[in-house]
Design a protein around this motif. Structure first.
Motif, PDB file in Angstrom:
ATOM      1  N   LEU A 164       0.817  -1.215   0.000  1.00 36.17           N
ATOM      2  CA  LEU A 164       0.000   0.000   0.000  1.00 36.17           C
ATOM      3  C   LEU A 164       0.853   1.269   0.000  1.00 36.17           C
ATOM      4  CD1 LEU A 164      -2.926   1.109   0.238  1.00 36.17           C
ATOM      5  CD2 LEU A 164      -2.611   1.081   2.715  1.00 36.17           C
ATOM      6  N   LEU A 165       1.955   1.229   0.748  1.00 37.77           N
ATOM      7  CA  LEU A 165       2.819   2.400   0.881  1.00 37.77           C
ATOM      8  C   LEU A 165       4.026   2.344  -0.046  1.00 37.77           C
ATOM      9  CD1 LEU A 165       2.794   2.669   4.791  1.00 37.77           C
ATOM     10  CD2 LEU A 165       1.366   3.923   3.158  1.00 37.77           C
ATOM     11  N   ALA A 166       3.926   1.534  -1.101  1.00 40.02           N
ATOM     12  CA  ALA A 166       5.047   1.377  -2.031  1.00 40.02           C
ATOM     13  C   ALA A 166       5.582   2.713  -2.560  1.00 40.02           C
ATOM     14  CB  ALA A 166       4.644   0.467  -3.191  1.00 40.02           C
ATOM     15  N   PRO A 167       4.732   3.673  -2.960  1.00 40.73           N
ATOM     16  CA  PRO A 167       5.271   4.947  -3.464  1.00 40.73           C
ATOM     17  C   PRO A 167       6.073   5.713  -2.424  1.00 40.73           C
ATOM     18  CG  PRO A 167       2.966   4.676  -4.113  1.00 40.73           C
ATOM     19  CD  PRO A 167       3.265   3.607  -3.103  1.00 40.73           C
ATOM     20  N   VAL A 168       5.799   5.451  -1.121  1.00 41.75           N
ATOM     21  CA  VAL A 168       6.509   6.150  -0.053  1.00 41.75           C
ATOM     22  C   VAL A 168       7.763   5.390   0.372  1.00 41.75           C
ATOM     23  CG1 VAL A 168       6.320   7.034   2.313  1.00 41.75           C
ATOM     24  CG2 VAL A 168       4.342   7.132   0.783  1.00 41.75           C
ATOM     25  N   ILE A 169       7.642   4.055   0.455  1.00 43.17           N
ATOM     26  CA  ILE A 169       8.742   3.228   0.965  1.00 43.17           C
ATOM     27  C   ILE A 169       9.804   2.962  -0.099  1.00 43.17           C
ATOM     28  CG2 ILE A 169       9.316   0.979   1.960  1.00 43.17           C
ATOM     29  CD1 ILE A 169       6.521   0.876   3.134  1.00 43.17           C
ATOM     30  N   ALA A 170       9.373   2.703  -1.333  1.00 46.15           N
ATOM     31  CA  ALA A 170      10.302   2.287  -2.388  1.00 46.15           C
ATOM     32  C   ALA A 170      11.336   3.379  -2.674  1.00 46.15           C
ATOM     33  CB  ALA A 170       9.530   1.959  -3.658  1.00 46.15           C
ATOM     34  N   PRO A 171      12.624   3.018  -2.726  1.00 47.21           N
ATOM     35  CA  PRO A 171      13.670   4.008  -3.038  1.00 47.21           C
ATOM     36  C   PRO A 171      13.496   4.635  -4.419  1.00 47.21           C
ATOM     37  CG  PRO A 171      14.617   2.001  -2.117  1.00 47.21           C
ATOM     38  CD  PRO A 171      13.191   1.698  -2.407  1.00 47.21           C
ATOM     39  N   THR A 172      12.999   3.865  -5.388  1.00 48.52           N
ATOM     40  CA  THR A 172      12.808   4.373  -6.748  1.00 48.52           C
ATOM     41  C   THR A 172      11.444   3.921  -7.267  1.00 48.52           C
ATOM     42  OG1 THR A 172      13.824   2.424  -7.783  1.00 48.52           O
ATOM     43  CG2 THR A 172      15.287   4.275  -7.225  1.00 48.52           C
ATOM     44  N   ASN A 173      11.002   4.565  -8.322  1.00 51.23           N
ATOM     45  CA  ASN A 173       9.775   4.166  -9.004  1.00 51.23           C
ATOM     46  C   ASN A 173      10.144   3.307 -10.209  1.00 51.23           C
ATOM     47  OD1 ASN A 173       7.362   3.864 -10.328  1.00 51.23           O
ATOM     48  ND2 ASN A 173       6.852   6.037 -10.393  1.00 51.23           N
ATOM     49  N   PRO A 174       9.894   1.995 -10.171  1.00 56.21           N
ATOM     50  CA  PRO A 174      10.314   1.124 -11.268  1.00 56.21           C
ATOM     51  C   PRO A 174       9.562   1.387 -12.573  1.00 56.21           C
ATOM     52  CG  PRO A 174       8.955  -0.090  -9.717  1.00 56.21           C
ATOM     53  CD  PRO A 174       9.211   1.246  -9.109  1.00 56.21           C
ATOM     54  N   TYR A 175       8.462   2.146 -12.501  1.00 53.75           N
ATOM     55  CA  TYR A 175       7.698   2.468 -13.711  1.00 53.75           C
ATOM     56  C   TYR A 175       8.195   3.752 -14.384  1.00 53.75           C
ATOM     57  CZ  TYR A 175       4.436  -0.823 -11.535  1.00 53.75           C
ATOM     58  OH  TYR A 175       3.871  -1.920 -10.950  1.00 53.75           O
ATOM     59  N   ASP A 176       9.106   4.469 -13.712  1.00 51.80           N
ATOM     60  CA  ASP A 176       9.656   5.714 -14.251  1.00 51.80           C
ATOM     61  C   ASP A 176      10.979   5.409 -14.953  1.00 51.80           C
ATOM     62  OD1 ASP A 176      10.487   8.235 -14.858  1.00 51.80           O
ATOM     63  OD2 ASP A 176      10.468   8.995 -12.790  1.00 51.80           O
ATOM     64  N   ILE A 177      10.958   5.460 -16.270  1.00 49.30           N
ATOM     65  CA  ILE A 177      12.140   5.093 -17.057  1.00 49.30           C
ATOM     66  C   ILE A 177      13.324   6.008 -16.745  1.00 49.30           C
ATOM     67  CG2 ILE A 177      13.045   4.800 -19.407  1.00 49.30           C
ATOM     68  CD1 ILE A 177      10.246   4.165 -20.327  1.00 49.30           C
ATOM     69  N   SER A 178      13.053   7.266 -16.376  1.00 47.21           N
ATOM     70  CA  SER A 178      14.146   8.219 -16.148  1.00 47.21           C
ATOM     71  C   SER A 178      14.990   7.855 -14.933  1.00 47.21           C
ATOM     72  CB  SER A 178      13.573   9.634 -15.968  1.00 47.21           C
ATOM     73  OG  SER A 178      12.737   9.701 -14.824  1.00 47.21           O
ATOM     74  N   THR A 179      14.467   7.011 -14.035  1.00 51.24           N
ATOM     75  CA  THR A 179      15.211   6.620 -12.833  1.00 51.24           C
ATOM     76  C   THR A 179      15.996   5.328 -13.025  1.00 51.24           C
ATOM     77  OG1 THR A 179      13.350   5.347 -11.917  1.00 51.24           O
ATOM     78  CG2 THR A 179      13.440   7.712 -11.404  1.00 51.24           C
ATOM     79  N   ILE A 180      15.914   4.731 -14.211  1.00 47.88           N
ATOM     80  CA  ILE A 180      16.537   3.435 -14.467  1.00 47.88           C
ATOM     81  C   ILE A 180      17.784   3.614 -15.320  1.00 47.88           C
ATOM     82  CG2 ILE A 180      16.216   1.147 -15.477  1.00 47.88           C
ATOM     83  CD1 ILE A 180      13.215   1.508 -15.016  1.00 47.88           C
ATOM     84  N   ASP A 181      18.864   2.986 -14.903  1.00 47.75           N
ATOM     85  CA  ASP A 181      20.128   3.010 -15.651  1.00 47.75           C
ATOM     86  C   ASP A 181      20.490   1.581 -16.013  1.00 47.75           C
ATOM     87  OD1 ASP A 181      22.625   3.358 -16.721  1.00 47.75           O
ATOM     88  OD2 ASP A 181      23.429   4.512 -15.032  1.00 47.75           O
ATOM     89  N   ILE A 182      20.581   1.303 -17.300  1.00 50.95           N
ATOM     90  CA  ILE A 182      20.878  -0.060 -17.758  1.00 50.95           C
ATOM     91  C   ILE A 182      22.241  -0.522 -17.277  1.00 50.95           C
ATOM     92  CG2 ILE A 182      21.932   0.644 -19.925  1.00 50.95           C
ATOM     93  CD1 ILE A 182      19.573  -2.372 -19.327  1.00 50.95           C
ATOM     94  N   MET A 183      23.126   0.431 -16.933  1.00 48.84           N
ATOM     95  CA  MET A 183      24.452   0.062 -16.426  1.00 48.84           C
ATOM     96  C   MET A 183      24.364  -0.571 -15.035  1.00 48.84           C
ATOM     97  SD  MET A 183      26.397   0.792 -18.888  1.00 48.84           S
ATOM     98  CE  MET A 183      27.988   0.587 -18.109  1.00 48.84           C
ATOM     99  N   ASP A 184      23.227  -0.402 -14.369  1.00 52.49           N
ATOM    100  CA  ASP A 184      23.041  -1.012 -13.054  1.00 52.49           C
ATOM    101  C   ASP A 184      22.368  -2.385 -13.136  1.00 52.49           C
ATOM    102  OD1 ASP A 184      24.105   1.176 -11.675  1.00 52.49           O
ATOM    103  OD2 ASP A 184      22.176   2.234 -11.698  1.00 52.49           O
ATOM    104  N   SER A 185      22.221  -2.934 -14.313  1.00 50.61           N
ATOM    105  CA  SER A 185      21.496  -4.196 -14.465  1.00 50.61           C
ATOM    106  C   SER A 185      22.238  -5.372 -13.833  1.00 50.61           C
ATOM    107  CB  SER A 185      21.259  -4.492 -15.947  1.00 50.61           C
ATOM    108  OG  SER A 185      22.480  -4.676 -16.628  1.00 50.61           O
ATOM    109  N   GLU A 186      21.462  -6.294 -13.282  1.00 56.20           N
ATOM    110  CA  GLU A 186      21.931  -7.558 -12.716  1.00 56.20           C
ATOM    111  C   GLU A 186      22.951  -7.381 -11.590  1.00 56.20           C
ATOM    112  OE1 GLU A 186      22.563 -10.888 -15.465  1.00 56.20           O
ATOM    113  OE2 GLU A 186      22.022  -9.514 -17.077  1.00 56.20           O
TER     114      GLU A 186
END
Length: 313
Positions: free
Chosen positions: A45-67
């Motif tokens: 329920l509190l995922a938007p507050v607890i989660a360090p990042t938003n996995p649905y927001d492409i701008s917060t994702i760096d492919i260099m951090d994969s795996e």
């Protein structure tokens, strides 16, 4: 007479003094299961507050951090507690959002099952005759097909007919409808059996003599006295719905990769499990297993608690 609302402590004391509260406070498995489920539910329920990042927001994702592995393994990054997936998303954040989707689908699908099953079961048991025979034969026919088989056929046909893009937009709605409609006979048969026993009792005959309509008698008098088995079924059915959604997502007929549920997370990381990146599949899999397990344990406790033959008060 004091009609003031009870405080939280007063409500807790009243709960402890009730039969259900008495049983709950003396069942360690039920307590642990309830605590784990509440933690999971609050996390979702509190995922938007607890989660360090938003996995649905492409701008917060760096492919260099994969795996990246979890933080306790060699090569782990302190920014990612449980590591990252193949797209570079923080796995902890993705699990919280995925659990939110899985629980939402499970709860809404069960609400749909209950709405259909209770209404049809009440009608079949109260009116009887040809309506009862027709509804129960319809339920028998539907029960002869497995939920997964029906869901796979319907979803696969829909995806092939309307394309993957439209399916991705409507995936959540389709999963709720398919899982919900496929499981209504469970409620209908249980409620019908309760109605057949209740409608011969004096309070129903009294309501009929007073001129109350069938709808009022069914929903305001008979249904409240038939809710115990419905509550037990609902707890177990939520777990079954979550499992069904996870299985469909694993087969590619569930939530899209851009909005992963727990099942979609497990599916997306399955190809990496033997290449060393086991955490992408294993950690969401453990969360799914624990979530379903605690729901089933709560369902077992509720069944025993509401069964007068097993009551140990």
């Amino acid at each position: 007479m004091n009609d003031a609302p009870l405080s939280p402590m007063g409500l807790w004391q009243r709960f402890r003094q009730s039969d259900i509260g008495y049983s709950f406070t003396r069942d360690k498995v039920a307590i642990v299961s309830a605590v784990v489920f509440v933690v999971f539910a609050l996390g979702a329920l509190l995922a938007p507050v607890i989660a360090p990042t938003n996995p649905y927001d492409i701008s917060t994702i760096d492919i260099m951090d994969s795996e990246l592995p979890p933080v306790w393994m060699e090569g782990g990054d302190s920014r990612f507690l449980l590591g990252t997936d193949a797209q570079g998303r923080d796995l902890f954040s993705t699990i919280l959002y995925g659990m939110r989707l899985s629980l939402t689908i499970g709860v809404l699908a069960v609400l749909l099952q209950a709405l259909l099953g209770i209404s049809l079961g009440l009608a079949a048991g109260y009116f009887g005759g040809r309506l009862d025979s027709f509804l129960m034969r319809l339920a028998d026919i539907q029960l002869s097909f497995s939920t997964m088989m029906v869901a796979i056929i319907v979803l696969a046909v829909f995806k092939a007919a309307f394309g993957s893009e439209l399916y991705s937009q409507l995936a959540m709605l389709m999963l709720i409808l398919v899982i919900g409609i496929a499981e209504w006979p469970q409620y209908a048969r249980t409620v019908r059996a309760s109605v057949l026993a209740e409608k011969r009792k004096e309070y129903v005959e009294a309501a009929q003599v007073m001129g109350f309509g069938a709808g009022r008698i069914m929903f305001r008098h008979i249904l409240p006295n038939s809710l115990s088995p419905v509550l037990v079924i609902s707890t177990v059915q939520i777990a079954n719905a979550i499992i069904s959604e996870a299985a469909l997502s694993f087969l590619g007929l569930g939530m899209p990769v851009t909005q992963p549920s727990l099942g979609a997370l497990i599916a997306s990381g399955f190809e990496y499990i033997f290449s060393g990146s086991w955490w992408i599949t294993v950690i969401p899999g453990i969360v799914l297993v624990v979530l379903v397990l605690v729901l089933n344990l709560l369902g077992d406790w509720l069944r025993d608690c509401l069964n007068p033959k097993l009551y140990k008060g």
